[in-house]
Scaffold this motif. Structure first.
Motif, mmCIF file in Angstrom:
data_model
loop_
_atom_site.group_PDB
_atom_site.id
_atom_site.type_symbol
_atom_site.label_atom_id
_atom_site.label_comp_id
_atom_site.label_asym_id
_atom_site.label_seq_id
_atom_site.Cartn_x
_atom_site.Cartn_y
_atom_site.Cartn_z
ATOM 1 N N ALA A 191 -36.004 -1.838 13.938
ATOM 2 C CA ALA A 191 -36.137 -2.202 12.530
ATOM 3 C C ALA A 191 -34.833 -2.779 11.976
ATOM 4 C CB ALA A 191 -36.570 -0.987 11.709
ATOM 5 N N GLU A 192 -33.713 -2.254 12.417
ATOM 6 C CA GLU A 192 -32.416 -2.697 11.920
ATOM 7 C C GLU A 192 -31.934 -3.994 12.571
ATOM 8 O OE1 GLU A 192 -30.190 0.861 12.622
ATOM 9 O OE2 GLU A 192 -31.101 1.890 10.910
ATOM 10 N N SER A 193 -32.570 -4.391 13.671
ATOM 11 C CA SER A 193 -32.161 -5.618 14.346
ATOM 12 C C SER A 193 -32.727 -6.825 13.606
ATOM 13 C CB SER A 193 -32.646 -5.626 15.797
ATOM 14 O OG SER A 193 -34.050 -5.768 15.843
ATOM 15 N N GLU A 194 -31.984 -7.915 13.638
ATOM 16 C CA GLU A 194 -32.402 -9.119 12.914
ATOM 17 C C GLU A 194 -33.629 -9.779 13.538
ATOM 18 O OE1 GLU A 194 -30.482 -13.392 11.771
ATOM 19 O OE2 GLU A 194 -29.199 -11.619 11.645
ATOM 20 N N GLU A 195 -33.647 -9.886 14.859
ATOM 21 C CA GLU A 195 -34.731 -10.591 15.547
ATOM 22 C C GLU A 195 -35.649 -9.672 16.356
ATOM 23 O OE1 GLU A 195 -32.669 -13.522 17.847
ATOM 24 O OE2 GLU A 195 -32.250 -14.763 16.102
ATOM 25 N N GLY A 196 -35.437 -8.360 16.260
ATOM 26 C CA GLY A 196 -36.263 -7.429 17.008
ATOM 27 C C GLY A 196 -35.768 -7.168 18.413
ATOM 28 N N ILE A 197 -34.609 -7.695 18.738
ATOM 29 C CA ILE A 197 -34.070 -7.516 20.085
ATOM 30 C C ILE A 197 -33.063 -6.369 20.068
ATOM 31 C CG2 ILE A 197 -32.759 -8.581 21.949
ATOM 32 C CD1 ILE A 197 -33.916 -11.287 20.971
ATOM 33 N N VAL A 198 -33.389 -5.313 20.811
ATOM 34 C CA VAL A 198 -32.477 -4.191 20.981
ATOM 35 C C VAL A 198 -31.940 -4.302 22.401
ATOM 36 C CG1 VAL A 198 -32.224 -1.686 20.992
ATOM 37 C CG2 VAL A 198 -33.815 -2.767 19.381
ATOM 38 N N ALA A 199 -30.643 -4.490 22.523
ATOM 39 C CA ALA A 199 -30.022 -4.648 23.843
ATOM 40 C C ALA A 199 -30.397 -3.481 24.750
ATOM 41 C CB ALA A 199 -28.509 -4.749 23.705
ATOM 42 N N TRP A 200 -30.578 -3.781 26.020
ATOM 43 C CA TRP A 200 -31.010 -2.787 26.994
ATOM 44 C C TRP A 200 -30.125 -1.542 26.953
ATOM 45 C CZ3 TRP A 200 -29.302 -0.497 31.596
ATOM 46 C CH2 TRP A 200 -30.304 0.084 32.380
ATOM 47 N N ARG A 201 -28.830 -1.729 26.885
ATOM 48 C CA ARG A 201 -27.897 -0.588 26.882
ATOM 49 C C ARG A 201 -27.928 0.207 25.576
ATOM 50 N NH1 ARG A 201 -23.586 -1.077 31.060
ATOM 51 N NH2 ARG A 201 -24.195 -2.885 32.273
ATOM 52 N N GLU A 202 -28.490 -0.382 24.524
ATOM 53 C CA GLU A 202 -28.581 0.314 23.243
ATOM 54 C C GLU A 202 -29.891 1.075 23.093
ATOM 55 O OE1 GLU A 202 -27.853 -2.445 20.076
ATOM 56 O OE2 GLU A 202 -25.936 -3.077 20.921
ATOM 57 N N ARG A 203 -30.816 0.850 24.002
ATOM 58 C CA ARG A 203 -32.086 1.572 23.967
ATOM 59 C C ARG A 203 -31.881 2.987 24.508
ATOM 60 N NH1 ARG A 203 -35.499 -3.150 27.010
ATOM 61 N NH2 ARG A 203 -34.948 -4.777 25.527
ATOM 62 N N PRO A 204 -32.638 3.950 23.995
ATOM 63 C CA PRO A 204 -32.561 5.283 24.579
ATOM 64 C C PRO A 204 -32.877 5.209 26.079
ATOM 65 C CG PRO A 204 -33.787 5.332 22.533
ATOM 66 C CD PRO A 204 -33.557 3.891 22.862
ATOM 67 N N GLU A 205 -32.114 5.929 26.860
ATOM 68 C CA GLU A 205 -32.234 5.854 28.316
ATOM 69 C C GLU A 205 -33.651 6.144 28.808
ATOM 70 O OE1 GLU A 205 -30.077 7.656 32.259
ATOM 71 O OE2 GLU A 205 -28.982 7.675 30.366
#
Length: 122
Positions: free
Chosen positions: A94-108
């Motif tokens: 939700a906080e991302s501008e384009e809906g892309i959450v970097a792989w390393r920022e996703r919960p493991e």
């Protein structure tokens, strides 16, 4: 004000580790637990039930989507162990501008659970 992004949870899913369907289904249990967890929070996303995400072979499934954002479908979400991680992922989305959450920022626990990435309509 634009609509909040959505975390859609399939309420008809059966968990991939289950021997049989449950009543209520694992997906409904996941939705109910997320609803309870989110009840007292001012979240940047809406939580919605979905009748079927047509991803039955991948256990409990969710979809993230929002206006102008890439959409994602995740599978094999464990309703017993991934509630907090799912909430974290939805907040980052939700906080991302384009809906892309970097792989390393996703919960493991959810990094390898992406089934599909869908381009935005806008």
């Amino acid at each position: 004000m634009p609509a909040k992004p959505r975390l859609n949870i399939c309420i008809t899913c059966t968990a991939s580790h289950a021997d049989a369907q449950t009543d209520p289904r694992h997906g409904k249990q996941l939705f109910d637990r997320m609803t309870e967890l989110c009840a007292d929070q001012d979240l940047p996303f809406d939580l919605r039930p979905a009748e079927c995400l047509n991803n039955c072979k991948s256990g409990c499934s969710i979809a993230l989507n929002g206006a102008g954002k890439w959409g994602y479908v995740y599978g094999n979400v464990d309703p017993d162990t991934m509630i907090d991680d799912l909430c974290d992922l939805a907040q980052r989305y939700a906080e991302s501008e384009e809906g892309i959450v970097a792989w390393r920022e996703r919960p493991e626990s959810l990094r390898r659970n992406v089934i599909a990435r869908i381009p935005p309509l806008d």
